[in-house]
Design a protein around this motif. Structure first.
Motif, PDB file in Angstrom:
ATOM      1  N   LEU A 147       0.835  -1.193   0.000  1.00  0.00           N
ATOM      2  CA  LEU A 147       0.000   0.000   0.000  1.00  0.00           C
ATOM      3  C   LEU A 147       0.878   1.254   0.000  1.00  0.00           C
ATOM      4  N   ILE A 148       1.898   1.251   0.853  1.00  0.00           N
ATOM      5  CA  ILE A 148       2.817   2.395   0.915  1.00  0.00           C
ATOM      6  C   ILE A 148       3.500   2.602  -0.435  1.00  0.00           C
ATOM      7  N   TYR A 149       4.000   1.510  -1.011  1.00  0.00           N
ATOM      8  CA  TYR A 149       4.665   1.654  -2.305  1.00  0.00           C
ATOM      9  C   TYR A 149       3.671   2.116  -3.374  1.00  0.00           C
ATOM     10  N   GLY A 150       2.441   1.628  -3.288  1.00  0.00           N
ATOM     11  CA  GLY A 150       1.430   2.037  -4.256  1.00  0.00           C
ATOM     12  C   GLY A 150       1.192   3.531  -4.264  1.00  0.00           C
ATOM     13  N   THR A 151       1.345   4.182  -3.105  1.00  0.00           N
ATOM     14  CA  THR A 151       1.092   5.616  -3.029  1.00  0.00           C
ATOM     15  C   THR A 151       2.172   6.441  -3.719  1.00  0.00           C
ATOM     16  N   ILE A 152       3.375   5.877  -3.873  1.00  0.00           N
ATOM     17  CA  ILE A 152       4.457   6.638  -4.516  1.00  0.00           C
ATOM     18  C   ILE A 152       4.855   6.030  -5.852  1.00  0.00           C
ATOM     19  N   SER A 153       4.165   4.979  -6.278  1.00  0.00           N
ATOM     20  CA  SER A 153       4.581   4.251  -7.482  1.00  0.00           C
ATOM     21  C   SER A 153       4.535   5.102  -8.746  1.00  0.00           C
ATOM     22  N   ASP A 154       3.686   6.150  -8.749  1.00  0.00           N
ATOM     23  CA  ASP A 154       3.646   6.999  -9.938  1.00  0.00           C
ATOM     24  C   ASP A 154       4.920   7.804 -10.115  1.00  0.00           C
ATOM     25  N   SER A 155       5.696   7.959  -9.034  1.00  0.00           N
ATOM     26  CA  SER A 155       6.963   8.692  -9.131  1.00  0.00           C
ATOM     27  C   SER A 155       8.164   7.753  -9.126  1.00  0.00           C
ATOM     28  N   CYS A 156       7.892   6.445  -9.109  1.00  0.00           N
ATOM     29  CA  CYS A 156       8.967   5.446  -9.161  1.00  0.00           C
ATOM     30  C   CYS A 156       8.865   4.738 -10.506  1.00  0.00           C
ATOM     31  N   THR A 157       9.635   5.205 -11.482  1.00  0.00           N
ATOM     32  CA  THR A 157       9.548   4.699 -12.846  1.00  0.00           C
ATOM     33  C   THR A 157      10.899   4.192 -13.325  1.00  0.00           C
ATOM     34  N   ASP A 158      10.900   3.593 -14.498  1.00  0.00           N
ATOM     35  CA  ASP A 158      12.164   3.129 -15.081  1.00  0.00           C
ATOM     36  C   ASP A 158      13.121   4.293 -15.325  1.00  0.00           C
ATOM     37  N   GLN A 159      12.556   5.480 -15.506  1.00  0.00           N
ATOM     38  CA  GLN A 159      13.385   6.658 -15.767  1.00  0.00           C
ATOM     39  C   GLN A 159      13.926   7.264 -14.473  1.00  0.00           C
ATOM     40  N   THR A 160      13.077   7.377 -13.456  1.00  0.00           N
ATOM     41  CA  THR A 160      13.527   7.984 -12.197  1.00  0.00           C
ATOM     42  C   THR A 160      14.360   7.029 -11.357  1.00  0.00           C
ATOM     43  N   CYS A 161      14.054   5.724 -11.461  1.00  0.00           N
ATOM     44  CA  CYS A 161      14.749   4.719 -10.648  1.00  0.00           C
ATOM     45  C   CYS A 161      15.188   3.556 -11.539  1.00  0.00           C
ATOM     46  N   PRO A 162      16.179   3.792 -12.418  1.00  0.00           N
ATOM     47  CA  PRO A 162      16.606   2.742 -13.349  1.00  0.00           C
ATOM     48  C   PRO A 162      17.257   1.539 -12.672  1.00  0.00           C
ATOM     49  N   VAL A 163      17.667   1.723 -11.411  1.00  0.00           N
ATOM     50  CA  VAL A 163      18.263   0.635 -10.636  1.00  0.00           C
ATOM     51  C   VAL A 163      17.577   0.580  -9.277  1.00  0.00           C
ATOM     52  N   MET A 164      17.188  -0.608  -8.858  1.00  0.00           N
ATOM     53  CA  MET A 164      16.604  -0.782  -7.528  1.00  0.00           C
ATOM     54  C   MET A 164      17.711  -0.611  -6.496  1.00  0.00           C
ATOM     55  N   SER A 165      17.619   0.463  -5.733  1.00  0.00           N
ATOM     56  CA  SER A 165      18.696   0.756  -4.795  1.00  0.00           C
ATOM     57  C   SER A 165      18.180   1.417  -3.537  1.00  0.00           C
ATOM     58  N   GLY A 166      19.084   1.513  -2.578  1.00  0.00           N
ATOM     59  CA  GLY A 166      18.815   2.223  -1.342  1.00  0.00           C
ATOM     60  C   GLY A 166      19.937   3.211  -1.113  1.00  0.00           C
ATOM     61  N   GLY A 167      20.073   4.126  -2.052  1.00  0.00           N
ATOM     62  CA  GLY A 167      21.182   5.070  -2.010  1.00  0.00           C
ATOM     63  C   GLY A 167      22.283   4.628  -2.956  1.00  0.00           C
ATOM     64  N   PRO A 168      23.292   5.477  -3.151  1.00  0.00           N
ATOM     65  CA  PRO A 168      24.346   5.194  -4.133  1.00  0.00           C
ATOM     66  C   PRO A 168      25.212   3.972  -3.849  1.00  0.00           C
ATOM     67  N   LYS A 169      25.275   3.558  -2.585  1.00  0.00           N
ATOM     68  CA  LYS A 169      26.158   2.440  -2.230  1.00  0.00           C
ATOM     69  C   LYS A 169      25.428   1.111  -2.105  1.00  0.00           C
ATOM     70  N   TYR A 170      24.090   1.137  -2.224  1.00  0.00           N
ATOM     71  CA  TYR A 170      23.325  -0.100  -2.025  1.00  0.00           C
ATOM     72  C   TYR A 170      22.454  -0.392  -3.235  1.00  0.00           C
ATOM     73  N   GLU A 171      22.826  -1.405  -3.986  1.00  0.00           N
ATOM     74  CA  GLU A 171      22.043  -1.847  -5.132  1.00  0.00           C
ATOM     75  C   GLU A 171      21.461  -3.216  -4.824  1.00  0.00           C
ATOM     76  N   TYR A 172      20.159  -3.356  -5.004  1.00  0.00           N
ATOM     77  CA  TYR A 172      19.483  -4.620  -4.737  1.00  0.00           C
ATOM     78  C   TYR A 172      19.221  -5.333  -6.060  1.00  0.00           C
ATOM     79  N   ARG A 173      19.751  -6.522  -6.193  1.00  0.00           N
ATOM     80  CA  ARG A 173      19.564  -7.295  -7.421  1.00  0.00           C
ATOM     81  C   ARG A 173      18.551  -8.410  -7.198  1.00  0.00           C
ATOM     82  N   TRP A 174      17.800  -8.703  -8.242  1.00  0.00           N
ATOM     83  CA  TRP A 174      16.750  -9.714  -8.136  1.00  0.00           C
ATOM     84  C   TRP A 174      17.258 -11.083  -8.553  1.00  0.00           C
ATOM     85  N   GLN A 175      16.830 -12.097  -7.805  1.00  0.00           N
ATOM     86  CA  GLN A 175      17.160 -13.482  -8.125  1.00  0.00           C
ATOM     87  C   GLN A 175      15.979 -14.363  -7.754  1.00  0.00           C
ATOM     88  N   ASP A 176      15.639 -15.297  -8.634  1.00  0.00           N
ATOM     89  CA  ASP A 176      14.581 -16.252  -8.322  1.00  0.00           C
ATOM     90  C   ASP A 176      14.928 -17.600  -8.953  1.00  0.00           C
TER      91      ASP A 176
END
Length: 220
Positions: free
Chosen positions: A73-102
């Motif tokens: 729900l929280i993410y849904g409220t800001i998802s319109d400002s979280c796009t491939d252009q604004t957030c091209p990498v899933m991160s938590g600041g410049p030193k933390y990049e989160y990579r997906w694995q499944d």
């Protein structure tokens, strides 16, 4: 919660459909008990503690689903400002990049945009919590031996959503007047995962190392 804030946190903004507990089940009663503690203003450190006589697996299962609902729900409220252009990498600041694995398409840790990562994450969590072999809903059905391991993985990944929102989108949260709500949700989450050791310490170290960004002093 103000009327304006209620309008922000509406069902249309939910990133994924909410998972609900069936009335009359033991899980539903535990959920009500947990919510009653929060609504009564009980200290969050006390509110997360396992109630006397209750099963730890049930308590964790209830909270995993609840946190999934709240965080998407929280993410849904800001998802319109979280796009491939604004957030091209899933991160938590410049030193933390989160990579997906499944176990399917992304068998190696892969760099993805934040919205793509979030979509895969919420899809994956939905599969886990709707799997009766992992999250049994019937009283008396035993939890698998791997349950805590799965719960820990879910919560560790949900923690990354909090980090991303705080670092990259907190101005949006503040603009909506939702800062106090999000802070309380984060504080509740933090106390729960530390009470039962359900998130990797290396993930939580980020919080302590970046107090100014995650508003740690304000919340604790």
């Amino acid at each position: 919660m103000s009327m304006a804030l209620k309008q922000v946190f509406n069902k249309d903004k939910t990133f994924r459909p909410k998972r609900k507990f069936e009335p009359g089940t033991q899980r539903f009663e535990l959920h009500k008990k947990a919510q009653a503690s929060l609504n009564a203003g009980l200290d969050l450190k006390q509110a997360v503690q396992l109630p006397h006589g209750e099963d730890l697996n049930d308590w964790v299962a209830v909270h995993v689903v609840d946190f999934f609902n709240r965080i998407n729900l929280i993410y849904g409220t800001i998802s319109d400002s979280c796009t491939d252009q604004t957030c091209p990498v899933m991160s938590g600041g410049p030193k933390y990049e989160y990579r997906w694995q499944d176990e399917h398409k992304y068998k190696r840790p892969t760099a993805l945009s934040a919205p793509k990562y979030m979509s895969l994450l919420m899809d994956w969590i939905e599969v886990q919590i709707n799997n009766e072999n992992i999250f049994p809903t019937n009283v008396g059905t035993p939890f698998p031996k791997t349950f805590m391991q799965v719960a820990k993985k879910i919560l560790s990944r949900l923690f990354r959503v909090f980090v991303h929102v705080y670092i990259h989108h907190f101005d949006r949260v503040s603009q909506m007047g939702a800062e106090a709500h999000v802070n309380t949700c984060y504080k509740h989450f933090y106390y729960f995962v530390t009470e039962f050791n359900l998130t990797d310490h290396k993930e939580l170290e980020y919080c302590h190392g970046h107090e100014s960004h995650i508003q740690h002093r304000k919340m604790f």
